[in-house]
Each structure stands twice: as structure tokens, then as C-alpha cells.
Scaffold this motif. Structure first.
Motif, PDB file in Angstrom:
ATOM      1  N   LYS A 114       0.907  -1.036  -0.097  1.00  0.00           N
ATOM      2  CA  LYS A 114       0.127  -0.175  -0.070  1.00  0.00           C
ATOM      3  C   LYS A 114       0.449   1.288  -0.363  1.00  0.00           C
ATOM      4  N   ARG A 158     -10.667  10.445   1.568  1.00  0.00           N
ATOM      5  CA  ARG A 158     -10.626  11.003   2.986  1.00  0.00           C
ATOM      6  C   ARG A 158     -11.512  11.758   3.557  1.00  0.00           C
ATOM      7  N   ARG A 164       1.246   9.713   6.175  1.00  0.00           N
ATOM      8  CA  ARG A 164       1.269   8.620   6.166  1.00  0.00           C
ATOM      9  C   ARG A 164       2.518   7.976   6.224  1.00  0.00           C
ATOM     10  N   GLN A 184       3.176   4.026   4.955  1.00  0.00           N
ATOM     11  CA  GLN A 184       2.665   3.848   3.702  1.00  0.00           C
ATOM     12  C   GLN A 184       3.849   3.465   3.037  1.00  0.00           C
ATOM     13  N   LYS A 199      -2.141  -1.637  -4.166  1.00  0.00           N
ATOM     14  CA  LYS A 199      -2.900  -0.405  -4.322  1.00  0.00           C
ATOM     15  C   LYS A 199      -2.122   0.475  -4.033  1.00  0.00           C
ATOM     16  N   SER A 208      -9.745   5.470  -4.696  1.00  0.00           N
ATOM     17  CA  SER A 208     -10.856   6.914  -4.751  1.00  0.00           C
ATOM     18  C   SER A 208     -10.641   7.810  -5.787  1.00  0.00           C
ATOM     19  N   TYR A 215     -14.965   1.406  -7.430  1.00  0.00           N
ATOM     20  CA  TYR A 215     -16.139   1.687  -7.051  1.00  0.00           C
ATOM     21  C   TYR A 215     -17.249   1.934  -8.492  1.00  0.00           C
TER      22      TYR A 215
END
Ligand code: PBG
Length: 334
Positions: free
Chosen positions: A205, A215, A227, A231, A258, A284, A323
Motif C-alpha cells: 500500500k 479521505r 502517512r 505507507q 494499492k 478513489s 467504486y
């Protein structure tokens, strides 16, 4: 010169790849990658309340919704052939330890139970195991003096995973990127008698700007810093292979890369190296960019969507969190 202008000109050539592109039947016959609604996991955001269904401004078609409304949407997804969802909870209150994440009666635990009650074995309920939607500082583990604490984070992720499974989750997906969490969650689940519940690990990730719209949706931006201490650096590929190897050693059943589209090379290398089921999260930002450009009339939504999902599968991901799941399934149904 004269000869090249002539339509009767023929090259002396045995191999002509265009022969297999001359009509739809032959094109379909040699098609190497076929998408199916079974490949998709549909991410959904659940909040408190009743009859709540608020579109995420940066993600047209995606909603933060209360359990009653969300169950209706799951029904739609099932009717389209999408048989799996990954659920995210958005609690009313956040605190330093993200206690809402493992509260037996928290928003996500109640959502899981309601979904399993309504759809039983027709629906595979996957849950995202992470603290960042539940902590007031927005990080994925507890914080002390500005430092993100690994091992206390793992302990809370174990509690979270167990609470999800106790509520009925079919699979847990730790997304926090703390070291050792897959092994610790495996041990926790096994000790509680849940040895048959698989773990889909967010293994590679990346610390990515493509999570921006999520977010907004989950209200989970870090309140200080970023992060990057947990990450991965987008510049690294070898490290992704080490992360995946660790998660497999610790008991991951499915490994995830990801985001998806900017990391197709990682998906392919993970598939070739480990020969495990590989998932990819079409995140997203990847979704929002297509929606925005399509709204402006700059690209064709459906064609860009299908081309992107096909590319992710061709790269080696047999499971795609997206999505677009419902929209793509509807198109595949024809
Ligand atoms: C929670 C989590 C995130 C996403 C999935 N699980 C956000 C993050 O790590 O900041 C991102 C999904 C998306 O962008 O669609 N840690």
C-alpha cells in the motif's frame, strides 16, 4: 513509387496480426482478458442515522449512507452480479485510540451484522481493518509525541478484526501498514476459533495522493503530518515484494496492491513472483479523475472505465476493489 499508390499492391508477408482483428467474433475468440462482475469488490461507506444517503462530492455515484439505505444498495449490487462488498464505517465520534473501530456495537459492527442478516451466504462481506476513520488525529495507529506507534496499533487492529468477525464478517482486510499485523490478526482469529476466516492484506500500500477523495468520504485525513512513515514510497518496487513476502509468511490468503493503475508493474511482479491470488484497489482518485473528465466531456466514462478495469486484470489482479463495480457489472450484463 507508382506501385505504392496502387490499391492492388500486396506485400509478400505471411504473418498478418490484423487477420485476428477483422470482426468481433474472431476478436472475442482471441481475447485474453475477460472481466466478470465476480471479480469486483464494491467499497461502501456507512454512517449513523436513518434514511441518510449523502453523495460524496468528489465521488459522483458514491454515498455515505445509513444502514437501511446501504442495504438497499447492496441489493442492487447483488442483482447486477456483484457478490462482494468491502465496508467502511464512519463513526459520529472519534478519539485518540479509535475506540469506535472495535466497539462491539459500533457503526461497522452493526452494519456487518445487518448485511449478513439480510443477505446471508449470497453476499461476501469483507471489512477494512484500520483505525484512521476512528482516531481524532486521523492516523492508523496510536500516536505519542508525534510518533505513530506500531505495536500498540497492531494490538488495536487485532481487536478490530476480531470484532468484525464476531459480527459476521466473511473476510478481513487490514489496511494500516503496521509491521506484523497480518500475523497478529491471524493468531487472534485462530485463538478465537475463526481459523477459516481469510485475510486479504493490503500488502503493498503506497503513500498515495490518489486517496484524496476517500479521505473526504471517510473523513480520515491525518490531522498532522502524513502517512509516509508507514505507507510505502511510490518510488519503490523491490520493497513491495518484501512487504508481500512478509504478509504471505504471516498468513495472508490474498495480497493486495494499492492504488492500481499507477502500479500495474507492481501487480504484475507480485503475481509472477508469488503465484498468489492478487487483489488491486482501483482507489478513489482513480475513480474521481474518470468521473471529472467524463463530466467535462473529455473522455468516455464507460470506455475508460472498462479499459482501466481490463488493464488491472491483465496486469495480474484477479480481484478488483472498485467504486465502478456496479456500473461495470451493469455494462457487462449488457
Ligand atoms: C484506510 C484506507 C484508505 C483507503 C482504504 N483504506 C485511506 C488511506 O490509507 O488513507 C483508500 C481507498 C481509496 O482511496 O479509495 N487506511
Amino acid at each position: 513509387m507508382e506501385k505504392q499508390k496502387n490499391n492492388d499492391f500486396h506485400l509478400d508477408m505471411i504473418t498478418r496480426p490484423r487477420r485476428l482483428r477483422m470482426n468481433p467474433l474472431v476478436r472475442d475468440m482471441v481475447e485474453e482478458t475477460a472481466l466478470s462482475p465476480k471479480d469486483f469488490i464494491y467499497p461502501m461507506f456507512f454512517c449513523e442515522g436513518e434514511k441518510v444517503r449523502a453523495e460524496v462530492p468528489s465521488m459522483p455515484g458514491i454515498y455515505r449512507q445509513s444502514i437501511d439505505m446501504g442495504l438497499k444498495e447492496i441489493e442492487e449490487a447483488l442483482a447486477l452480479g456483484v457478490r462482494s462488498v468491502i465496508l467502511f464505517g464512519i463513526p459520529d465520534k472519534k478519539d485518540p485510540l479509535g475506540t469506535g473501530s472495535y466497539a462491539p456495537n459500533g457503526i461497522i459492527q452493526r452494519t456487518i451484522a445487518a448485511a449478513k442478516k439480510a443477505f446471508g451466504s449470497d453476499l461476501l462481506v469483507v471489512t477494512d481493518v484500520c483505525l484512521c476513520e476512528y482516531t481524532d488525529h486521523g492516523h492508523c495507529a496510536p500516536v505519542e509525541n508525534g510518533v505513530i506507534l506500531n505495536d500498540p496499533g497492531v494490538a488495536l487492529h487485532c481487536r478490530t478484526a476480531l470484532s468484525h468477525v464476531a459480527a459476521g464478517a466473511d473476510m478481513v482486510a487490514p489496511s494500516d501498514m503496521m509491521d506484523g499485523r497480518v500475523g497478529a490478526i491471524r493468531e487472534t482469529l485462530d485463538e478465537a476459533g475463526f481459523q477459516d476466516i481469510p485475510i486479504m492484506a493490503y500488502s503493498a500500500k503506497y503513500s498515495s495522493a490518489f486517496y484524496g477523495p476517500f479521505r473526504d468520504a471517510a473523513d480520515s485525513s491525518p490531522q498532522f503530518g502524513d502517512r509516509r512513515s508507514y505507507q510505502m514510497n511510490p518510488a519503490n518496487a523491490e520493497e513491495a515484494l518484501r512487504e508481500v513476502a512478509l504478509d504471505i509468511e504471516e498468513g495472508a490468503d490474498i495480497v493486495m496492491v494499492k492504488p492500481a493503475l499507477p502500479y500495474l508493474d507492481i501487480i504484475r511482479r507480485v503475481k509472477d513472483t508469488f503465484n498468489m491470488p492478487v487483489a488491486a484497489y482501483n482507489v478513489s482518485g482513480e475513480y474521481s479523475m474518470v468521473k471529472a473528465a467524463a463530466r467535462l466531456g473529455w473522455v468516455d466514462n464507460d470506455r475508460v472505465m472498462m479499459e482501466s478495469l481490463t488493464a488491472i486484470k491483465r496486469a495480474g489482479a484477479s480481484i478488483i476493489l472498485t467504486y465502478f463495480a456496479k456500473e461495470a457489472a451493469a455494462l457487462l450484463k449488457g
